[in-house]
Design a protein around this motif. Structure first.
Motif, PDB file in Angstrom:
ATOM      1  N   LYS A 113      58.917  72.757  36.963  1.00  0.00           N
ATOM      2  CA  LYS A 113      58.919  71.550  36.138  1.00  0.00           C
ATOM      3  C   LYS A 113      60.152  70.715  36.480  1.00  0.00           C
ATOM      4  O   LYS A 113      61.220  71.244  36.772  1.00  0.00           O
ATOM      5  CB  LYS A 113      58.941  71.944  34.658  1.00  0.00           C
ATOM      6  N   GLU A 293      66.051  59.506  33.117  1.00  0.00           N
ATOM      7  CA  GLU A 293      64.746  59.617  32.474  1.00  0.00           C
ATOM      8  C   GLU A 293      63.576  59.474  33.442  1.00  0.00           C
ATOM      9  O   GLU A 293      63.711  58.921  34.534  1.00  0.00           O
ATOM     10  CB  GLU A 293      64.604  58.564  31.370  1.00  0.00           C
ATOM     11  N   GLU A 296      56.833  58.584  31.052  1.00  0.00           N
ATOM     12  CA  GLU A 296      55.645  59.388  30.735  1.00  0.00           C
ATOM     13  C   GLU A 296      54.368  58.667  31.153  1.00  0.00           C
ATOM     14  O   GLU A 296      53.499  59.247  31.818  1.00  0.00           O
ATOM     15  CB  GLU A 296      55.616  59.685  29.236  1.00  0.00           C
ATOM     16  N   GLU A 300      51.812  59.901  34.190  1.00  0.00           N
ATOM     17  CA  GLU A 300      50.406  60.199  33.923  1.00  0.00           C
ATOM     18  C   GLU A 300      49.495  59.407  34.852  1.00  0.00           C
ATOM     19  O   GLU A 300      48.484  59.923  35.347  1.00  0.00           O
ATOM     20  CB  GLU A 300      50.084  59.881  32.457  1.00  0.00           C
ATOM     21  N   HIS A 319      53.241  67.239  30.294  1.00  0.00           N
ATOM     22  CA  HIS A 319      54.246  68.162  29.779  1.00  0.00           C
ATOM     23  C   HIS A 319      54.329  69.449  30.607  1.00  0.00           C
ATOM     24  O   HIS A 319      55.246  70.247  30.408  1.00  0.00           O
ATOM     25  CB  HIS A 319      53.961  68.481  28.316  1.00  0.00           C
ATOM     26  N   ASP A 320      53.381  69.621  31.523  1.00  0.00           N
ATOM     27  CA  ASP A 320      53.446  70.718  32.480  1.00  0.00           C
ATOM     28  C   ASP A 320      54.244  70.330  33.717  1.00  0.00           C
ATOM     29  O   ASP A 320      54.603  71.187  34.527  1.00  0.00           O
ATOM     30  CB  ASP A 320      52.056  71.177  32.899  1.00  0.00           C
ATOM     31  N   ILE A 323      59.985  68.151  31.904  1.00  0.00           N
ATOM     32  CA  ILE A 323      60.570  68.673  30.667  1.00  0.00           C
ATOM     33  C   ILE A 323      60.635  67.546  29.636  1.00  0.00           C
ATOM     34  O   ILE A 323      60.932  66.397  29.961  1.00  0.00           O
ATOM     35  CB  ILE A 323      61.969  69.271  30.951  1.00  0.00           C
ATOM     36  N   ASP A 324      60.342  67.868  28.393  1.00  0.00           N
ATOM     37  CA  ASP A 324      60.210  66.834  27.359  1.00  0.00           C
ATOM     38  C   ASP A 324      61.486  66.017  27.152  1.00  0.00           C
ATOM     39  O   ASP A 324      61.428  64.825  26.846  1.00  0.00           O
ATOM     40  CB  ASP A 324      59.807  67.471  26.022  1.00  0.00           C
ATOM     41  N   SER A 325      62.640  66.633  27.339  1.00  0.00           N
ATOM     42  CA  SER A 325      63.899  65.974  26.985  1.00  0.00           C
ATOM     43  C   SER A 325      64.231  64.768  27.851  1.00  0.00           C
ATOM     44  O   SER A 325      65.081  63.956  27.482  1.00  0.00           O
ATOM     45  CB  SER A 325      65.056  66.983  27.057  1.00  0.00           C
ATOM     46  N   LEU A 327      61.661  62.698  29.150  1.00  0.00           N
ATOM     47  CA  LEU A 327      60.524  61.791  29.148  1.00  0.00           C
ATOM     48  C   LEU A 327      60.792  60.572  28.266  1.00  0.00           C
ATOM     49  O   LEU A 327      61.339  60.689  27.170  1.00  0.00           O
ATOM     50  CB  LEU A 327      59.268  62.506  28.647  1.00  0.00           C
TER      51      LEU A 327
END
Length: 329
Positions: A113, A293, A296, A300, A319-320, A323-325, A327
């Motif tokens: 990731k 950053e 997202e 996609e 999210h795969d 890492i969310d932090s 995005l």
């Protein structure tokens, strides 16, 4: 397959890529889930790209890693295909790669990731497609029937080229893409082995010294003014077991990125120390901008377009991949 003009700008904002030189092996580092003892530094190995190393080297030499509790060993990594397995084996903890490589890896079931963005290129003549002046290639669609070198097949550079060729009315299927390391691209273009090559800094500066070569255009700038092209990944296991180490790496690199953006002369000093460019070439470098950053929405769309180009067999979740932090919408 046709890509709409509306999708192209957002696609380019997502694309992160890297061409990586051959890497040397390193001793495996254990997980640090228990954390180091108070006052001790956490040892990690970071695989860099052979280009755009400046912020990472600045993070080491200016003490940003140490400030955040990390004892970092830097290596120049290999291609994403060789590098990502090293992350999974924990031979290295962070490796320079990009969203396209990670999307491809995740679609094949590899547990990796992106944990950090890095390069955010701006439109300009530095990076892009170079051709021989006698090749009669004046537009992207003229690349039909030509052999075009990219540093890694299926990566961001190739996708940018495919999108730009199609946008210019060309037949992508009529273009032969081959994989050539950056270090060998210039010689291949000069001797006519290939018809075109996608260069990133500092190779355009070297190509510009040959009067028989010329820049065609930068697919990035043709699609969008500003695109992310390089980041760092880690294995899912390391991310899960070592969240504090991942956060420390992100914070240290964030400081280095801000410092690099504000201090181009510091980047120039890194180029003097770690490249073989001449003083004149280094003085002429125009460095990229850097960012932490990842978009997202754009990522996609990159997944969707990779699927349409049949570079991945199945779509993967955002999210795969990231890492969310890091995005952002």
């Amino acid at each position: 397959m046709r890509i709409s003009r509306k999708i192209l700008p957002v696609l380019a904002a997502a694309l992160l890529t890297v061409s990586l030189a051959a890497c040397a092996g390193s001793e495996a580092a254990p997980d640090n889930d228990a954390g180091p003892a108070e006052g001790e530094l956490t040892k990690v190995t970071v695989l860099m790209a052979p280009v755009h190393q400046e912020p990472t080297r600045i993070a080491l030499e200016n003490g940003f890693f140490e400030k955040h509790g990390l004892d970092v060993t830097l290596e120049v990594g290999g291609s994403a295909d060789a590098q990502l397995p090293r992350l999974i084996k924990n031979e290295a903890q962070f490796g320079a790669t990009g969203s396209v490589s990670v999307i491809s890896a995740v679609s094949k079931g590899l547990p990796v990731k992106l944990v950090l963005n890095d390069v955010a290129s701006v439109a300009g003549p530095e990076d892009g497609v170079w051709v021989r002046k006698d090749a009669q290639v004046k537009t992207m669609s003229d690349l039909e029937g030509k052999t075009v070198a990219v540093n890694s097949l299926g990566n961001t550079n190739q996708i940018q080229l495919m999108a730009s060729i199609q946008e210019d009315g060309g037949d992508v299927d009529a273009v032969k893409f081959i994989e050539v390391e950056y270090a060998a691209m210039l010689k291949s273009l000069e001797n006519g082995t290939i018809d075109a090559a996608y260069f990133v800094m500092p190779y355009p500066q070297l190509a510009a010294e040959n009067p028989d070569l010329e820049a065609l255009e930068d697919p990035n700038s043709a699609i969008i003014d500003g695109t992310a092209t390089l980041g760092y990944a880690s294995s899912n296991e390391f991310i899960e077991n070592n969240p504090e180490t991942v956060k420390a790496f992100q914070d240290a690199m964030a400081e280095a990125i801000e410092y690099s953006n504000d201090n181009p002369e510091a980047q120039r000093e890194m180029a003097r120390k770690y490249t073989k460019l001449t003083s004149e070439q280094i003085d002429s470098l125009k460095f990229d901008l850097y960012s932490v950053e990842v978009s997202e929405k754009a990522t996609e769309l990159a997944i969707d377009i990779m699927f349409e180009f049949e570079l991945i067999k199945e779509k993967v979740g955002i999210h795969d991949v990231v890492i969310d932090s890091i995005l952002i919408p």
